[in-house]
Scaffold this motif. Structure first.
Motif, short mmCIF file in Angstrom:
data_model
loop_
_atom_site.label_atom_id
_atom_site.label_comp_id
_atom_site.label_asym_id
_atom_site.label_seq_id
_atom_site.Cartn_x
_atom_site.Cartn_y
_atom_site.Cartn_z
N ASN A 109 0.85 -1.21 0.00
CA ASN A 109 0.00 0.00 0.00
C ASN A 109 0.88 1.25 0.00
O ASN A 109 0.65 2.20 -0.74
N GLY A 110 1.88 1.22 0.89
CA GLY A 110 2.73 2.39 1.09
C GLY A 110 3.48 2.77 -0.18
O GLY A 110 3.58 3.95 -0.52
N VAL A 111 4.00 1.77 -0.89
CA VAL A 111 4.75 2.07 -2.11
C VAL A 111 3.84 2.70 -3.15
O VAL A 111 4.21 3.68 -3.81
N LEU A 112 2.63 2.16 -3.28
CA LEU A 112 1.71 2.71 -4.28
C LEU A 112 1.38 4.17 -3.95
O LEU A 112 1.29 5.01 -4.84
N VAL A 113 1.20 4.46 -2.67
CA VAL A 113 0.87 5.82 -2.27
C VAL A 113 2.07 6.75 -2.42
O VAL A 113 1.97 7.88 -2.88
#
Lengths: 480, 327
Positions: free
Chosen positions: B112-116
């Motif tokens: 999730n964090g990488v996509l954001v």
């Protein structure tokens, strides 16, 4: 031989093919205030971002204390001792003042933030600056002027020796400016190198020792402030003589367009009465917080008055103070922005036609010389001056009888300023009435047929064009 | 005197909300004296423990202007992973399972964090997507089958239920996580960076804090907590299937909002969040006593969220008195 603390030599920077800086050079000597001037788009903010470590130059050299340095990121900038006081007050409103001063470099012991030490150090810096607020206060409770002081304190807390002020006085009152200047002079006398970016010539002549002029990303001139005049600086900035900054046209006041009687709104202003006639430019002067914007909002109808009356038989338009949040829809195109208050005419049956919107926009782009690629360009990509022209265009397209301008030239460059003044004058000549709120004294004096002065929500004086002088207006506007 | 004056608005809010929660507790106790019995209170904490750990993780994400809708799906996937692992290699003890769920949860959170962070996608869209992906992955992992109590090893089931000083290990875990959060949020540099990045990302950038990286860190920690909670959930309820904790992300987010975490970012405290969870827990466990259906629980949570958000919006409203302003 290098007497300057920070030197920039032949800096180049482009963004995707658009050249922001080209052979930009700047010297900041110790113990001196250097004023950086240039029109919007001259590359000043790019320069600030390079010095803050946000952007890297494509070419050129930065020397600090004689040694070539690379400012890789904001931490590197801070480590060198460069501090920036941003115009828009980059503050953490939810955090305390103390924490704001030490963001990302909190005094800590064994990996844990030492709040006691942080508070003590913050209090010491604030005391040095004679700040009138507490280190424990959330930053969101500070006024804009106090936030500026907080940013200076932040720079001092990191023992900065180079301080950059990016248009710090844009939203300050006269007294707050004086306080800021006191601090700037104190820092200068302490041997700091200061860079002061401003559009206001009075300030430059009052405060700066040296000047540097940027035009289209190139440094065109630099020298001692005592050896230039304002007109010369303007010519250097614009690259051509500006015909007239206040192209006031002669008009005769005609029929009454607007009559305001005993207008009051609790906590904002009280007992305001005046009239505005056709062909007239009525200036409204006062310090920030005098209730002028609130008065404009009531006249426009966004807010309701508690008592009193407004009588008018014509359309009233308002060009609000903040063009980015109040005046335009930033992601919308020029055409869509101009169409917005004109949809009743453009689309009487509720169906919009892109073709009509473009045609209307093109008319106004030509008439106000808006620098845009075309009607379809989003407003957020325009410079501040051109955004302001779009706001004015969208209201003038409605053919209003009364035009209220709230700080119409705040933060825009000289060229755009003259254009805004010209269109205002033409509007009055053609029979409109203008209510122009401004904190810019030369603008008020240069443009107004009559001037109202407000202080703390009340009218404190009315002056004809002949009576109005800086001294008169300032005296009426301040407590003295 | 100065101690009271300098209380931040948030501490004051926490105190007020603590008083409200206490009042609710006393009211329920007044009507049903048995409610305050130590045994019942321990049960209340045990029931709320997983919610508390998840809400603390979620708070970090909301703090940096994100939201994690995939938190319950992450929990369910890691829970199934733990159950399948235990079925394949029973008797390995709890330690490998804790590590496995911690790591896999952190990886799901980091995704999730990488996509954001790197792709700059809106958090609500990213986690709405991963919520479905993670749920779908459970089905692939389990082939749609349930893992039942009789397929789970004794140690696997016993860990969260073990008792120490009258509280379950699950409760102790929640208390320990809370203690770490209380200290770390106030005193760690990392947490202060999270507050700064959530409060004003642009200003954070100018201070050398990468606001996007802070979002990544928050999602990863949140994911790790969700992963461990996955094992705890499966062991506590002694069953794993695709739809466990379905919709639980909304309770988690509700607990954060009731606990005073600002959805706009930058504001929130661990104490507030834990109070928010206890508030929900008290309502949930007292409604059956009063004989009110579970529908009312959702209704009451909803009203409390709206009132809480309304009150904090009022508090923030900038009161200008221009007539009296210093010139």
């Amino acid at each position: 031989m290098d007497s300057s603390l920070l030197t920039l030599a032949d800096i180049r920077k482009s963004f995707g093919g658009v050249r922001a800086l080209e052979r930009a050079s700047l010297e900041l000597p110790r113990g001196a205030v250097t004023a950086l001037i240039g029109e919007n788009g001259a590359g000043k903010s790019t320069l600030v971002k390079i010095l803050s470590g946000i952007h890297q130059p494509d070419a050129g050299e930065i020397r600090f204390d004689g040694k070539a340095v690379r400012i890789a990121d904001p931490l590197a900038s801070r480590a060198l001792g460069i501090g920036v006081v941003h115009q828009e007050c980059l503050s953490f409103d939810n955090l305390s003042v103390a924490e704001n001063l030490f963001v990302n470099c909190q005094p800590s012991r064994r990996g844990l933030v030492n709040w006691t030490a942080m508070r003590a150090q913050a209090t010491a810096v604030l005391r040095d600056l004679d700040a009138d607020f507490d280190a424990d206060l959330p930053a969101g409770r500070l006024s804009i002027a106090q936030k500026h002081v907080m940013q200076i304190a932040r720079a001092l807390a990191h023992e900065s020796r180079v301080l950059i002020f990016d248009e710090p006085t844009a939203s300050l009152s006269q007294r707050e400016c004086a306080e800021l200047f006191r601090i700037v002079r104190k820092l200068r006398d302490a041997g700091c190198a200061l860079l002061f970016i401003s559009h206001k010539f009075e300030e430059i002549f009052a405060l700066a020792d040296r000047y540097a002029v940027f035009r289209d990303g190139v440094s065109v001139s630099a020298g001692k402030v005592s050896e230039v005049t304002g007109d010369e600086l303007i010519r250097l900035m614009v690259g051509r003589p500006v015909e007239q900054l206040f192209p006031k046209l002669e008009t005769t006041a005609g029929a009454e367009l607007l009559r305001v009687e005993h207008l009051s709104r609790a906590g904002e202003f009280a007992d305001i009465s005046f009239t505005l006639r056709s062909g007239e430019i009525l200036g409204v002067y006062g310090l920030v917080g005098a209730g002028r914007t609130e008065l404009a909002e009531v006249l426009f109808g966004i807010k309701a008055a508690d008592s009193g009356s407004v009588v008018t038989g014509v359309d009233v338009a308002l060009v609000p103070e903040d063009r980015q949040t109040q005046g335009t829809v930033l992601p919308f195109s020029v055409a869509a922005n101009i169409a917005l208050p004109n949809l009743a005419t453009l689309a009487p049956r509720g169906w919009c036609r892109a073709h009509d919107e473009s045609r209307l926009a093109r008319q106004w782009i030509d008439r106000l010389a808006i620098k845009a690629q075309g009607p379809e360009q989003p407003v957020q990509n325009l410079s501040g001056g051109n955004q302001q022209k779009v706001v004015i265009a969208k209201w003038l397209a409605r053919r209003p009888g009364v035009l209220i301008l709230d700080e119409p030239t705040k933060g825009i460059d000289v060229g755009a300023k003259a254009a805004v003044h010209a269109v205002t004058s033409e509007f009055a000549r053609d029979g409109g009435g203008v209510l122009m709120i401004s904190s810019d004294l030369p603008e008020i004096l240069g443009m107004s047929d009559r001037v109202l002065v407000m202080r703390r929500g009340r009218l404190r004086g009315e002056f004809t064009r002949e009576q109005a002088t800086s001294e008169n207006l300032l005296r009426a506007a301040s407590d003295a | 005197m100065s101690g009271i004056r300098t209380l931040s608005g948030h501490t004051r809010r926490d105190l007020a909300f603590a008083a409200l929660t206490l009042a609710l507790f006393l009211a329920v106790t007044f009507a049903f004296p048995g409610f305050a019995a130590p045994r019942n209170l321990a049960g209340l904490l045990d029931d709320t423990a997983i919610l508390i750990m998840l809400a603390l993780g979620q708070m970090l994400v909301i703090l940096v202007r994100g939201i994690d809708l995939s938190i319950a799906a992450n929990l369910a996937l890691c829970g199934m992973l733990a159950a399948v692992f235990d079925r394949a290699w029973p008797g390995m003890g709890v330690a490998p399972i804790l590590v496995l769920t911690l790591v896999s949860g952190a990886l799901l959170g980091a995704f999730n964090g990488v996509l954001v962070w790197k792709l700059r996608l809106p958090p609500i869209v990213v986690t709405l997507g991963t919520m479905s992906i993670y749920r779908g992955a459970i089905y692939l992992l389990s082939k749609g089958a349930w893992v039942n109590e009789n397929e789970m090893s004794r140690g696997f089931l016993a860990f969260p239920r073990g008792e120490f000083l009258g509280l379950t290990l699950l409760s102790w875990l929640a208390l320990a996580v809370t203690a770490v959060f209380v200290v770390a949020l106030r005193r760690s540099r990392l947490a202060r960076d999270l507050y700064a990045a959530g409060g004003n990302p642009e200003a954070a950038n100018y201070s050398g804090i990468d606001a996007g990286r802070m979002q990544f860190v928050a999602y990863t920690i949140c994911g790790a907590l969700a992963g461990v909670c996955g094992y705890l959930w499966v062991a506590r309820f002694a069953v794993a299937y695709t739809d466990i904790a379905l919709g639980f992300e909304l309770s988690v987010i509700a607990a954060c909002l009731i606990g005073g975490v600002a959805i706009a970012g930058g504001v929130g405290s661990a104490v507030g969040v834990v109070l928010g969870c206890l508030f929900i827990g008290i309502i949930r466990s007292s409604l059956p006593l009063v004989g009110i259906s579970a529908f009312w629980q959702m209704f009451i949570n909803g009203v409390v969220i709206l009132v809480a958000v309304l009150l904090s919006a009022r508090q923030r409203e900038y009161k200008r008195t221009i007539l009296e302003v210093r010139a």
